[in-house]
Design a protein around this motif. Structure first.
Motif, PDB file in Angstrom:
ATOM      1  N   UNK A 190      -1.309   9.974  13.945  1.00 40.41           N
ATOM      2  CA  UNK A 190      -0.909   8.914  13.020  1.00 40.41           C
ATOM      3  C   UNK A 190       0.402   9.252  12.308  1.00 40.41           C
ATOM      4  N   UNK A 191       0.582  10.521  11.948  1.00 41.74           N
ATOM      5  CA  UNK A 191       1.830  10.894  11.282  1.00 41.74           C
ATOM      6  C   UNK A 191       3.019  10.661  12.218  1.00 41.74           C
ATOM      7  N   UNK A 221     -15.601   5.989   5.820  1.00 38.64           N
ATOM      8  CA  UNK A 221     -14.655   5.773   6.932  1.00 38.64           C
ATOM      9  C   UNK A 221     -13.498   4.886   6.473  1.00 38.64           C
ATOM     10  N   UNK A 222     -13.806   3.933   5.583  1.00 39.99           N
ATOM     11  CA  UNK A 222     -12.743   3.077   5.030  1.00 39.99           C
ATOM     12  C   UNK A 222     -11.740   3.921   4.234  1.00 39.99           C
ATOM     13  N   UNK A 254       0.835  -1.197   0.000  1.00 40.42           N
ATOM     14  CA  UNK A 254       0.000   0.000   0.000  1.00 40.42           C
ATOM     15  C   UNK A 254       0.877   1.257   0.000  1.00 40.42           C
ATOM     16  N   UNK A 255       1.987   1.157   0.721  1.00 43.47           N
ATOM     17  CA  UNK A 255       2.879   2.324   0.810  1.00 43.47           C
ATOM     18  C   UNK A 255       3.727   2.510  -0.443  1.00 43.47           C
ATOM     19  N   UNK A 290     -12.219   7.477  14.391  1.00 45.62           N
ATOM     20  CA  UNK A 290     -11.919   6.368  13.498  1.00 45.62           C
ATOM     21  C   UNK A 290     -10.428   6.344  13.145  1.00 45.62           C
ATOM     22  N   UNK A 291      -9.960   5.160  12.768  1.00 41.94           N
ATOM     23  CA  UNK A 291      -8.594   4.973  12.247  1.00 41.94           C
ATOM     24  C   UNK A 291      -7.515   5.447  13.226  1.00 41.94           C
ATOM     25  N   UNK A 302     -11.852   0.821  12.625  1.00 35.73           N
ATOM     26  CA  UNK A 302     -10.523   0.523  12.075  1.00 35.73           C
ATOM     27  C   UNK A 302      -9.350   0.941  12.959  1.00 35.73           C
ATOM     28  N   UNK A 321      -3.799   3.619  13.021  1.00 39.16           N
ATOM     29  CA  UNK A 321      -3.838   2.705  11.872  1.00 39.16           C
ATOM     30  C   UNK A 321      -2.567   2.874  11.046  1.00 39.16           C
ATOM     31  N   UNK A 322      -2.119   1.772  10.474  1.00 38.52           N
ATOM     32  CA  UNK A 322      -0.946   1.799   9.611  1.00 38.52           C
ATOM     33  C   UNK A 322       0.372   1.958  10.338  1.00 38.52           C
ATOM     34  N   UNK A 369      -0.817   8.384   4.773  1.00 38.47           N
ATOM     35  CA  UNK A 369      -0.502   9.801   5.039  1.00 38.47           C
ATOM     36  C   UNK A 369      -1.079  10.775   4.006  1.00 38.47           C
ATOM     37  N   UNK A 370      -2.246  10.446   3.507  1.00 44.71           N
ATOM     38  CA  UNK A 370      -3.002  11.324   2.593  1.00 44.71           C
ATOM     39  C   UNK A 370      -2.227  11.639   1.313  1.00 44.71           C
ATOM     40  N   UNK A 376     -11.125   7.058   4.699  1.00 48.17           N
ATOM     41  CA  UNK A 376     -10.366   7.813   5.707  1.00 48.17           C
ATOM     42  C   UNK A 376      -9.219   6.962   6.248  1.00 48.17           C
ATOM     43  N   UNK A 377      -9.519   5.695   6.553  1.00 44.58           N
ATOM     44  CA  UNK A 377      -8.477   4.820   7.105  1.00 44.58           C
ATOM     45  C   UNK A 377      -7.316   4.651   6.111  1.00 44.58           C
ATOM     46  N   UNK A 378      -7.676   4.387   4.844  1.00 48.02           N
ATOM     47  CA  UNK A 378      -6.617   4.201   3.839  1.00 48.02           C
ATOM     48  C   UNK A 378      -5.799   5.472   3.652  1.00 48.02           C
ATOM     49  N   UNK A 379      -6.456   6.607   3.750  1.00 48.99           N
ATOM     50  CA  UNK A 379      -5.712   7.873   3.646  1.00 48.99           C
ATOM     51  C   UNK A 379      -4.783   8.049   4.841  1.00 48.99           C
ATOM     52  N   UNK A 380      -5.302   7.704   6.032  1.00 46.09           N
ATOM     53  CA  UNK A 380      -4.467   7.833   7.231  1.00 46.09           C
ATOM     54  C   UNK A 380      -3.256   6.902   7.138  1.00 46.09           C
ATOM     55  N   UNK A 381      -3.487   5.684   6.691  1.00 45.86           N
ATOM     56  CA  UNK A 381      -2.383   4.717   6.601  1.00 45.86           C
ATOM     57  C   UNK A 381      -1.311   5.209   5.643  1.00 45.86           C
ATOM     58  N   UNK A 426       3.717   7.034  12.309  1.00 43.49           N
ATOM     59  CA  UNK A 426       4.307   6.548  11.053  1.00 43.49           C
ATOM     60  C   UNK A 426       5.748   7.030  10.878  1.00 43.49           C
ATOM     61  N   UNK A 442      -4.688  13.226  12.532  1.00 45.32           N
ATOM     62  CA  UNK A 442      -3.613  13.185  11.535  1.00 45.32           C
ATOM     63  C   UNK A 442      -2.243  13.340  12.198  1.00 45.32           C
TER      64      UNK A 442
END
Lengths: 442, 228
Positions: free
Chosen positions: B15-16, A213-214, A153-154, B39-40, B60, B43-44, A223-224, A216-221, B19, B12
């Motif tokens: 999480x940043x 929300x999903x 993903x990254x 949420x989230x 999540x 995560x990651x 880093x947008x 949002x999670x993928x964006x957070x993981x 990460x 943000x």
């Protein structure tokens, strides 16, 4: 004198035609529905039913091959920190490793990179063949989540959440046991040789609010940074597009029913979904109603074959198109040089679609090591690049003839329809009239 | 020890920061207060960091976690630890739907109850639930272990692949292709290790029943068509 009564000529049924009867006999003998790859084969209203109105006096054309006509496209400009810029508005659609061989994936990556566009992974994870050779790679996030991991993903360039595909809106994936090699089995965390049924729904969200929300999670993981695409099969394009936008998509991918699949039920391919032509205007309308046209980009796929198809899709409001089947043909699928081997499989080099059997003579839709060697990734990649460039040139040629200095400046006004059906579906006037079925005149 | 107050600090930023942890960094214990259903959260994360979240989280939490040890001192919304790769996530309260969905590795411990579809499509994760789990849990579960000290809802393990399910209480019903299997010594041993890893010492592995796939759906057969 006897009267000779000539026998009545046997009359074949239009309903129970030869193909239908053979299918009934096949079903009775095997007890399983017919499974095949590809998209809808029946004749459907399509881009061939539209024509461009080149410039004359009322419009001023650009000089062919001399005056500039741009083809670049930016995807993901809504939220992503790192939107994608492609040289041409033609991308390679998601096709899984497992369904396709490693050399075929490499060829797609090589060809797309030369032409300045992206490839897309597919159900089954990311391969080094593709990541290593595709400068811009879209990583599909599918219901099965086979091979899904945050490391890939990254290292992708965009994420495509697959909700559905045109060949089977509402259907899950199907990779039959005969194609599950050791490598495919390991990537998918499943035993070798079993039928891999992937779910038709994402396991951890159930509706548009969850999808938001999903995303949002993928964006957070990630880093947008990466654009988030949402891919839907063409069925209710207005509402599906609107909900994808509401959920936060950067890009909507809309796949009409001529779009292909690796393997699914024939009855599904031919009887579920809407023709690509009928999908575009409702989706564009949804974007316009939300004030998001050109802000959330629209990629259209499903039976795109040449630059005219590209230009027509763009004129109807798409930002880019995506090709799958055509890309496979470009790298050698159904090539006549394997004609004898296709015939040995009881088909022809123009109709082979039993990709799930893993016996593809072209070495593209197989995991058979000997057959795979038939794909030279460098030469096949070159062929794909040539084909992509030809499509872009064709689209530019048409755009210039319509007086446009960028292919995105094509518009519905540049088109007319040959049939009432196409006129209604594409919402452009029937040729020689100002009439669009369902709309008033000018 | 960095503390993030999500009542005032954007998610943000948390999480940043998580990460951005690099090998050799000293701050490997994070506290998160006032998560208030965000949420989230966390995560990651992909570093051997310890994260304590003081309160309940939304969807999540700990999604796609790698290496981190995350403890939620509250309850978790849907999809906690989805697609987790490694590390450990502990929920002190209850978990909502799809806990541990598609998880590939690591350990998820839910000290309360889990809702429906716990362990759906799990691909190698170990999940231990002290309470009960809801319906359609371990649907299409591919690999890993789901351990339930309480009861399981309807259609447990429907269309199961190679994941193992251990339930101590009663099972409402089994899904297509899921059957009860013999608890052999290797399963007792495996279960004992999982319980110990989850910090559970007041139950014995012998009290559990084991469920797995009958593998009848692994290759299509028209005589099993009702189960597809």
């Amino acid at each position: 004198m006897s009267y000779h009564n000539p026998p009545t000529k046997p009359r074949l049924s239009a309903t129970f035609d030869e193909y239908t009867m053979s299918e009934i006999r096949r079903a009775a003998a095997t007890g399983i529905y017919d499974i095949r790859g590809g998209g809808a084969k029946r004749k459907l209203p399509h881009f061939d039913d539209l024509l461009f109105l080149g410039a004359s006096i009322s419009r001023y054309p650009l000089e062919g091959y001399r005056e500039k006509c741009g083809t670049n496209v930016v995807l993901g400009s809504r939220y992503a920190k790192k939107p994608i810029e492609l040289k041409i508005p033609i991308t390679i659609a998601g096709m899984s490793f497992g369904s396709l061989s490693g050399p075929a994936k490499e060829a797609l990556g090589r060809g797309a990179t030369i032409a300045g566009t992206s490839t897309t992974t597919g159900d089954g994870g990311m391969t080094e063949e593709e990541r290593g050779h595709s400068q811009t790679l879209v990583y599909q996030y599918l219901p099965s989540r086979y091979g899904m991991n945050p490391r890939d993903l990254r290292r992708c360039d965009a994420i495509e959440i697959v909700v559905g595909q045109g060949a089977k809106p509402g259907g899950g994936g199907m990779l039959l046991g005969q194609k599950i090699s050791d490598r495919v089995a390991e990537m998918r965390t499943l035993p070798k040789g079993i039928d891999q049924r992937s779910a038709s729904r994402h396991p951890d969200w159930t509706g548009p609010d969850d999808l938001e929300i999903k995303i949002l999670e993928l964006r957070e993981i990630t880093n947008w940074e990466k654009p988030i695409y949402v891919k839907v099969g063409g069925a209710r394009p207005y509402y599906d597009t609107a909900l994808a936008v509401k959920a936060g998509a950067d890009v909507v991918v809309l796949d009409g029913m001529q779009g292909g699949t690796a393997a699914t039920q024939e009855v599904f391919i031919e009887h579920v979904g809407m023709p690509t032509l009928a999908c575009i205007r409702p989706a564009v309308q949804a974007l316009q109603d939300l004030g998001m046209h050109r802000k959330v980009q629209l990629i259209v796929s499903g039976g795109i074959r040449n630059g005219a198809d590209v230009a027509k899709a763009l004129a109807l409001g798409a930002d880019a198109v995506s090709i799958g089947t055509a890309a496979l043909i470009a790298i050698g699928e159904n090539d006549p040089r394997w004609a004898a081997e296709y015939e040995a499989l009881h088909t022809t080099a123009a109709a082979y679609d039993d990709w799930h059997e893993g016996k593809d003579p072209a070495g593209i839709t197989t995991q058979n090591p000997e057959l795979m060697k038939r794909v030279d990734p460098v030469a096949a990649g070159r062929r794909l690049a040539n084909y992509l460039k030809v499509m872009a040139l064709e689209a530019q040629t048409i755009a210039r003839a319509c007086g446009k200095n960028h292919v995105h400046n094509l518009e519905p006004e540049d088109l007319c329809a040959l049939t009432i059906e196409a006129s209604a579906m594409a919402q452009v006037p029937l040729a020689g009239t100002s009439w669009i079925p369902g709309k008033g005149g000018y | 020890m960095p503390t993030f107050d999500l009542a005032v600090t954007p998610l943000r930023d948390l999480n940043q920061a998580l990460h951005d942890i690099a090998p050799g960094d000293n701050d490997l214990q994070f506290d998160v207060v006032n998560p208030r259903g965000h949420h989230a959260v966390a995560s990651g994360v992909h570093a051997p960091v310890s994260i304590d979240i003081h309160g309940s989280v939304g969807y999540y939490c700990g999604g796609m976690n790698e290496e981190a040890v995350i403890t939620v001192h509250g309850s978790a919304g849907p999809g906690v630890a989805e697609n987790m790769m490694s590390g450990r996530i502990t929920i002190k309260g209850d978990a909502s739907q799809y806990a541990g969905a598609t998880g590939c590795g690591g350990l998820l411990v839910i000290e309360g109850n889990a809702s429906s579809r716990c362990g759906i499509s799990m691909k190698g994760i170990d999940i231990v639930v002290r309470g009960n789990i809801g319906h359609m849990s371990a649907f299409m579960a591919q690999a890993g272990n789901l351990v339930v000290l309480g009861d399981a809802g309807e259609a447990l393990g429907d269309s199961l692949y190679e994941a193992r399910i251990f339930v101590r209480g009663k099972v409402e019903s089994l899904g297509a292709d899921c059957i009860e299997k013999e608890m052999r010594s290797e399963h007792i041993e495996l279960l004992a290790a999982l319980l110990a890893k989850a910090g559970i010492s007041d139950v014995r592995p012998e009290e559990f029943s084991r469920y797995g796939s009958s593998r009848k759906l692994y290759n299509f057969n028209v005589d099993n068509a009702e189960a597809y």
